[in-house]
Design a protein around this motif. Structure first.
Motif, PDB file in Angstrom:
ATOM      1  N   ASN A 133       0.826  -1.195   0.000  1.00 51.38           N
ATOM      2  CA  ASN A 133       0.000   0.000   0.000  1.00 51.38           C
ATOM      3  C   ASN A 133       0.871   1.259   0.000  1.00 51.38           C
TER       4      ASN A 133
ATOM      5  N   ASP B 235       0.642   3.492   3.010  1.00 45.98           N
ATOM      6  CA  ASP B 235       1.426   3.034   4.166  1.00 45.98           C
ATOM      7  C   ASP B 235       2.910   2.955   3.829  1.00 45.98           C
TER       8      ASP B 235
ATOM      9  N   GLY C  66       2.476  -1.748   4.586  1.00 43.05           N
ATOM     10  CA  GLY C  66       1.299  -2.602   4.709  1.00 43.05           C
ATOM     11  C   GLY C  66       0.830  -3.037   3.334  1.00 43.05           C
TER      12      GLY C  66
ATOM     13  N   ARG D 247      -2.416  -3.753   0.518  1.00 43.66           N
ATOM     14  CA  ARG D 247      -3.778  -3.445   0.110  1.00 43.66           C
ATOM     15  C   ARG D 247      -4.157  -4.419  -0.992  1.00 43.66           C
TER      16      ARG D 247
ATOM     17  N   ARG E  49       3.553   5.926   9.652  1.00 42.79           N
ATOM     18  CA  ARG E  49       2.557   4.895   9.366  1.00 42.79           C
ATOM     19  C   ARG E  49       2.697   3.729  10.343  1.00 42.79           C
ATOM     20  N   TRP E  50       3.954   3.425  10.711  1.00 41.16           N
ATOM     21  CA  TRP E  50       4.233   2.278  11.570  1.00 41.16           C
ATOM     22  C   TRP E  50       3.561   2.441  12.929  1.00 41.16           C
TER      23      TRP E  50
ATOM     24  N   PRO F 254       0.017  -0.182   9.261  1.00 40.71           N
ATOM     25  CA  PRO F 254       0.212  -1.606   8.926  1.00 40.71           C
ATOM     26  C   PRO F 254       0.313  -2.536  10.133  1.00 40.71           C
TER      27      PRO F 254
END
Lengths: 438, 541
Positions: free
Chosen positions: A123, A126, A130, A132, A218-219, A225
């Motif tokens: 994704n 992300d 992660g 998608r 994002r983490w 994710p």
């Protein structure tokens, strides 16, 4: 031509959103162009914001929705700018709308299609951490709330068509040309992250426990994710020591960029605070070069991080990061420049590189299409850096946000409003001419 | 004493030779007054560098006198001396000075008469030979280069004014990690503060390996190696020099080659079956290998095999390389140890000789020659008309054009040591790897720190071979062993010398943790082509 004067805003990040809302609110017709399937931009990717520690998407999402609902704002997501001709008061714009293969008016964003889609790809939202599906919505708060089929990865199994109860998936969609006539243009294309893998001694992409700052956002984000759990990327272990490294590729003459990205010192402090809030037992180090805490409340924010939250600040650009091949933990070699001691920090579970934030590569193409100038670093030029900070080199085209110069969210919002105000002058003039002429 | 009389420098051991001379005096024996005596505690103390230094300064002959075998007051000092003198004689032959200008004599404290007769005889012989060829140029050779560039100009040219004092250099420097009193950052900071004396008198100035690791990583691209090189030249003008390995014998050699009067006899090693030319397309620049072969004959490296292999490989590829009969040192070590005057002389002489040969390509097996010919000569004297290639690059081309056929196989795991001058200085990382991997049977395994991150072999420009160097070498060899490779290939004769030197010594670690076979790239290629005879025949011309 009886419609109201219109403006094209290029870029659906916070600057573009703010400029659109300002101009929409003044009664002008706004077209907000965004190349990805959703507006929101970089701010939507952030977990929190400094120095107030607001949840980023929580303060952004209402503005995104406002754009969507605004009677004067037309969202052109998943679109590409093809051509701009004409001049101030009369720009002819050609836009290509890429097919989503999903009917925007029918789709409810329930996600049933994605649930059954057999294809998984990294994704982008992300930062590739992660996954998608091939039919996807980049993030839960996406605006417009509509799925998109990624045709490059789609295997045409058409399971999504079967699963969609609204009958929204439509593989017959074709790319659509949109022709606009606008009086003014605002450019707000934002930034990209410098890829630090060419700084070999840091081992980004070679060592698995190294993330860039945006990846880290994002983490640790609850919608990210790993659901916001603070874990080591290599093995999911619980980290005990995390280090941030500033100025990776910025303020350099060899790699990256010569300028300071202006936000890294502060977001690293913010991310350090997030870590200490998540897991107070984790030791956090920030390796900084010069601590640039120049904004309102910034120094206080850093002081709080240092004194109340125990974040350790070290004045140094580390020389190298080495990985223990067995444990995948990292050792950072650095010169503590305040004490002049060469030290190593071992057993570091996660290193966050704060890379230079660079103007988008696509600015070059955009500048070519529009015919405006970029500076040496790829930022859009303004006619006077002090007295005309939002006027591009062509009349009627304005710039705001990071694509003009490095800046943080409040400054981007301020500049967006400034650009909107300047554009409003042009638009008002166009209105007068129209009223007078009709 | 008239100008034409031979001048002899005598190194006499305290216990025997000197006492013998004393006895000659007290016994009122007459002998020629051509000798100037320097008393040393043992003949074993006399370094080859001392002898070369005497010749550099215009001596016509050197006498070393020690105790008779078995009589040494330090048990084996005289045996040591014998080996060294043997070596030095070979060097003198190579340099064209002649080994007969050096004498080793065993003279006991009771042998006053022997002392007198030795001096008489030696003086006669030297009279017959005439003055040393090097006597003329002594004055000219001592004129120092005036390194006039100011510290500020150096800082500006090397971009050190941009320094952000971030410490990336100092935390990368392999020396600073072992010896924090030196760091690239400190050197730059002192210079930035205008502390010229502090910079030029700093011992650390001479600790730097100019390995380029700091420059590689510096975000501001500050040219530390250049900063150090030019500051050293300024320091030398002030009369300060660094600690040289082997008492500076190798730098002495380079300085001697910088003398126009020196006419070397350096092609003794060319195998009989090899065809070489006087003019042609390709010149093979041998570098100091013939000298290294003599000086480092005791550490298990056959340096000249590198040059011999290269010639055989070139012949097999259908190339008759040009060799310069009086090729001089490229000047790299002098340039990096502050002797810019001699460096410029060497450069001029080499450039003239290369020009005369009319070649369009110059191939080197030594990365230091490669850097110096390609970069420094161009910097000082403008871009030359010939192309400079390192052997790895030239061999890669030959392999690509199908000129090299590997008849043999080498079924070995091989690791590769990136030489600083080849890798970081010149950016040549892939060609040596291409050559290695194109050999049938070879598997290349990389060390943890490779390419841009590679660790230096610990010594450069024959300066400061210290315990830190040894520590670095042990670290590097351990890393090489860790790859499970059977063979460590280098593309630099000096890396090979330094690493082998460490392996041949007593070490604080287990031998088996560091002992690994080493081999130069061109030797490896020659072996894979079945070109190396088992016994290398040395044909003396």
């Amino acid at each position: 031509m009886s419609e109201k004067p219109s403006v094209l805003v290029i870029g659906g990040g916070i600057a573009g959103i703010q400029a659109s809302l300002d101009l929409g609110g003044r009664g002008f017709q706004v077209y907000l162009l965004e190349e990805t399937p959703t507006i929101g931009g970089r701010m939507a990717q952030l977990d929190k914001t400094f120095p107030t520690m607001d949840c980023s998407i929580c303060i952004l999402a209402p503005k995104m929705m406002e754009c969507y609902r605004h009677p004067n704002i037309k969202l052109l997501t998943y679109c590409e700018l093809k051509e701009i001709k004409g001049s101030v008061g009369n720009f002819q714009v050609k836009i290509l709308q890429k097919p989503r293969y999903v009917n925007e008016t029918k789709c409810t964003g329930c996600g049933a299609c994605a649930e059954h889609c057999p294809i998984e790809v990294p994704n982008e939202f992300d930062m590739g951490l992660g996954m998608r599906k091939a039919i996807y919505m980049p993030m839960p708060q996406a605006v417009p709330r509509c799925m998109t089929v990624d045709k490059e990865n789609c295997i045409d199994c058409k399971l999504c068509i079967k699963m969609c109860r609204a009958g929204a998936v439509d593989f017959q969609q074709e790319p659509r040309d949109i022709d606009l006539n606008v009086s003014a243009i605002i450019i707000a294309t934002g930034f990209n992250q410098y890829d630090p893998s060419e700084i070999l001694e840091y081992g980004y992409k070679r060592h698995r426990n190294i993330l860039t700052a945006l990846e880290f956002e994002r983490w640790v984000c609850a919608s990210g994710p790993v659901g916001g759990h603070l874990v080591r990327p290599a093995d999911g272990g619980i980290p005990k020591k995390i280090a941030f490294i500033q100025c990776v590729g910025s303020r350099g003459l060899k790699f990256g960029t010569p300028f300071c990205s202006s936000v890294c010192c502060m977001y690293a402090t913010k991310e350090a605070l997030i870590i200490r809030e998540h897991a107070p037992e984790v030791q956090v180090y920030i390796f900084y070069n010069e601590l640039r805490a120049f904004g309102k409340g910034f120094q206080e924010f850093v002081n709080r991080a240092r004194d109340e939250w125990g974040v350790k600040y070290v004045r140094s650009r580390p020389g190298e990061i080495r990985e223990d091949p067995n444990t995948r933990s990292l050792t950072i070699w650095y010169d503590d420049t305040l004490t002049r001691e060469i030290k190593s920090l071992s057993d570091v579970d996660l290193v966050v590189l704060c890379p230079a934030l660079i103007p988008r590569e696509s600015n070059k193409k955009l500048a070519e299409i529009i015919g405006i100038e970029l500076d040496d670093c790829g930022f859009f030029k303004v006619t006077h850096p002090l007295l005309a900070p939002v006027d591009s080199t062509i009349q009627g085209i304005y710039v705001c946000g990071y694509c003009q110069s490095p800046k943080d969210i409040p400054d981007s919002v301020t500049q967006a409003s400034a650009a909107a105000a300047r554009a409003a002058e042009t638009l008002a003039l166009a209105q007068i001419q129209r009223v007078g002429g009709s | 004493m008239s100008e034409n009389e031979p001048r002899i420098v005598g190194f006499l051991c305290n216990w025997c030779g000197y006492a013998g001379a004393d006895l000659a005096g007290t016994s009122r024996l007459s002998y020629p007054t051509n000798i100037r005596i320097i008393r040393v505690m043992c003949s074993g103390r006399v370094e080859p560098a001392f002898i070369l230094n005497a010749f550099e300064n215009g001596a016509d002959g050197v006498l070393v006198a020690g105790c008779h075998p078995g009589d040494c007051h330090y048990r084996s000092g005289n045996q040591h001396a014998e080996k060294r003198i043997e070596k030095t004689k070979k060097v003198l032959d190579l340099l064209g000075i002649g080994s007969d200008r050096l004498r080793l004599e065993w003279i006991s404290a009771a042998e006053g008469e022997k002392f007198a007769s030795v001096i008489k005889d030696f003086t006669e012989k030297l009279r017959g030979k005439g003055p040393s060829p090097l006597r003329k140029g002594v004055e000219a050779a001592t004129v120092q280069h005036n390194a006039i560039e100011s510290i500020h100009d150096i800082l500006k040219r090397t971009k050190a004014l941009y320094c952000q004092e971030c410490g990336k250099c100092s935390s990368s420097c392999p020396i600073t990690r072992l010896d924090p009193s030196y760091s690239p950052r400190l050197a730059v900071e002192k210079a930035l503060l205008g502390l010229e004396d502090a910079v030029l008198t700093d011992k650390g100035l001479w600790s730097c390996l100019t390995c380029y690791l700091c420059r590689q990583r510096c975000p501001l691209d500050i040219e530390y190696d250049e900063l150090i090189r030019t500051c050293r030249a300024k320091s030398v003008v002030k009369g300060i020099t660094g600690n040289c390995a082997h008492e500076g014998v190798l730098l002495s050699l380079s300085r001697l080659m910088a003398r126009e009067e020196t006419i070397q006899n350096r092609l003794y090693w060319v195998p009989q079956e090899v065809e070489i030319a006087k003019t042609g397309e390709v010149l093979y620049f041998v570098g100091c290998l013939p000298y290294f072969n003599v000086v480092f004959d005791d550490i298990g490296v056959e340096n000249i095999e590198i040059a011999q292999s290269m010639l055989r490989v070139l012949n097999a590829a259908g190339i008759k390389p040009v060799l310069l009969e009086n090729e001089r040192c490229c000047g790299h070590d002098l340039s990096f140890s502050g002797d810019l005057g001699s460096f410029e002389k060497l450069a001029k002489m080499n450039l003239t000789a290369i020009k005369k040969s009319g070649v369009s390509k110059v191939v080197t097996t030594c990365p230091e020659c490669y850097r110096t010919l390609k970069l420094d000569y161009a910097e000082y004297f403008g871009k030359p008309k010939f192309e400079v290639l390192h052997a790895s690059e030239f061999l890669t081309d030959l392999i690509a054009y199908g000129k090299i056929k590997f008849n043999g196989r080498i079924d070995k795991k091989v690791s590769y040591q990136d030489p600083c001058r080849l890798g970081r200085h010149m950016g040549v990382y892939d060609p040596p790897r291409k050559v290695i991997t194109s050999i049938p049977g070879v598997e290349l395994v990389e060390m943890e720190r490779n390419r841009e991150d590679a660790l230096c072999c610990g010594v450069s420009a024959w300066m400061n071979c210290s315990r830190h160097s040894k520590q670095m070498q042990i670290e590097r060899l351990t890393e090489a062993k860790g790859t499970t490779a059977d063979l460590l290939v280098t593309a630099c004769p000096k890396c090979q010398i330094h690493l082998n030197c460490t392996m041949s010594e007593k070490l604080p670690v287990k031998k088996e943790d560091v002992a690994i076979e080493t081999c130069d790239l061109s030797v490896l290629v020659a072996r894979a082509m079945n070109l190396t005879p088992n016994s290398v025949e040395m044909t003396k011309k």
